[in-house]
Design an enzyme around this catalytic site. Structure first.
Site, PDB file in Angstrom:
ATOM      1  CE  LYS A   1      37.392  35.095  38.759  1.00  0.00           C
ATOM      2  NZ  LYS A   1      37.503  36.324  39.587  1.00  0.00           N
TER       3      LYS A   1
ATOM      4  NE  ARG B   1      40.714  39.737  34.224  1.00  0.00           N
ATOM      5  CZ  ARG B   1      41.047  38.469  34.452  1.00  0.00           C
ATOM      6  NH1 ARG B   1      40.137  37.630  34.962  1.00  0.00           N
ATOM      7  NH2 ARG B   1      42.255  38.031  34.183  1.00  0.00           N
TER       8      ARG B   1
END
Length: 281
Positions: free
Chosen positions: A214, A250
């Site tokens: 991210k 995740r």
């Protein structure tokens, strides 16, 4: 905690939720697994590398993404979930915030609903999860990154999402919480939340961290790192997840993160063992 047919022992364990995007426009791997056969091969690879759950997503949720219809999302995810469940004995999560998609995915075999809007986008979502008696992952999110007291407001918002869940009939033993790194937060706020991620234990529920590749990882470098150079930063956050007793991460890169978890856990386990350093002093 039971997800599908598998019992997850949460004490001193951090499990891997592998990301399986079946979208043409995901920020990291868009277009690679849109065909069911390609998705099935990727699922098999992730299982072999150590994934404990597969999280199937049919709509990109990257900043600036284009929303698609529930029908199109269902057409993307349902065939993949059906094929995965027919071929592998592994819990499957559906990454969606739409109850119609969640219902179709559960019908196809999904065992968990991963809602990035914390059950707040679709008023029918919590009831859908409760009626089907599946597990859920509730992420923190807001319309705008405006806070009175950060990160305490994140905890408050998640507590309210938990109330939505339990009021709808979702059992607490079927709830996982996600601090929502990358959603309605600035780069600085994301880093603050990572620095204080242990605060979420006050809610007394299993925790999941999703930081894989991210922008917060890119933000600490000048110039910001491109997507294909964010693996090491992801591994650091995985170490922090283990150290802060998070139960799931995740991630995209299964094998590497599993090795990171195993090494971190091995060291932490030794810290808990008695030693004789001061016995003869």
């Amino acid at each position: 905690m039971r997800i599908g047919s598998r019992e997850f022992e949460l004490k001193n364990h951090t499990y891997i939720m592998g990301i399986l995007n079946v979208t043409p426009d995901s920020f990291s791997d868009g277009g690679r697994y849109t065909e069911p056969e390609a998705a099935l091969r990727r699922a098999e690879q992730m299982i072999q590398e150590g994934a404990d759950i597969l999280d199937v997503g049919g709509e990109s949720t990257r900043p600036g993404h284009t929303q698609i219809s529930a029908e199109e999302e269902i057409n993307r995810v349902s065939p993949v979930i059906e094929r995965v469940k027919a071929n592998f004995d592994i819990p499957v999560s559906i990454d969606t915030y739409k109850s119609e998609v969640a219902q179709a995915a559960i019908h196809a075999g999904a065992d968990l609903v991963n809602d990035i809007w914390g059950l707040r986008y679709d008023a029918k979502m919590a009831r859908c999860i409760a009626q089907n008696q599946v597990a859920c992952c509730i992420s923190h999110n807001r319309e705008e990154a405006s806070y009175h007291a950060f990160p305490a407001d994140v905890i408050k918002d998640l507590a309210e999402s938990v109330i939505i869940a339990t009021d709808a009939g979702i059992a607490r033993n079927k709830i996982i919480l996600d601090p929502g790194i990358g959603f309605a937060k600035s780069a600085e706020q994301n880093l603050q939340l990572l620095a204080h991620m242990d605060w979420l234990h006050v809610l007394e529920l299993p925790l999941l961290l999703g930081t894989s590749r991210k922008s917060v990882i890119a933000s600490v470098s000048v110039p910001p790192l491109p997507i294909d150079q964010r693996k090491e930063g992801t591994y650091v956050t995985t170490v922090f997840a283990v150290q802060n007793d998070y139960h799931f991460v995740r991630v995209h890169d299964i094998a590497e993160n599993k090795r990171v978890i195993d090494m971190t856990r091995a060291i932490m386990d030794r810290r808990e063992q008695p030693h004789g350093l001061y016995q003869n002093m």
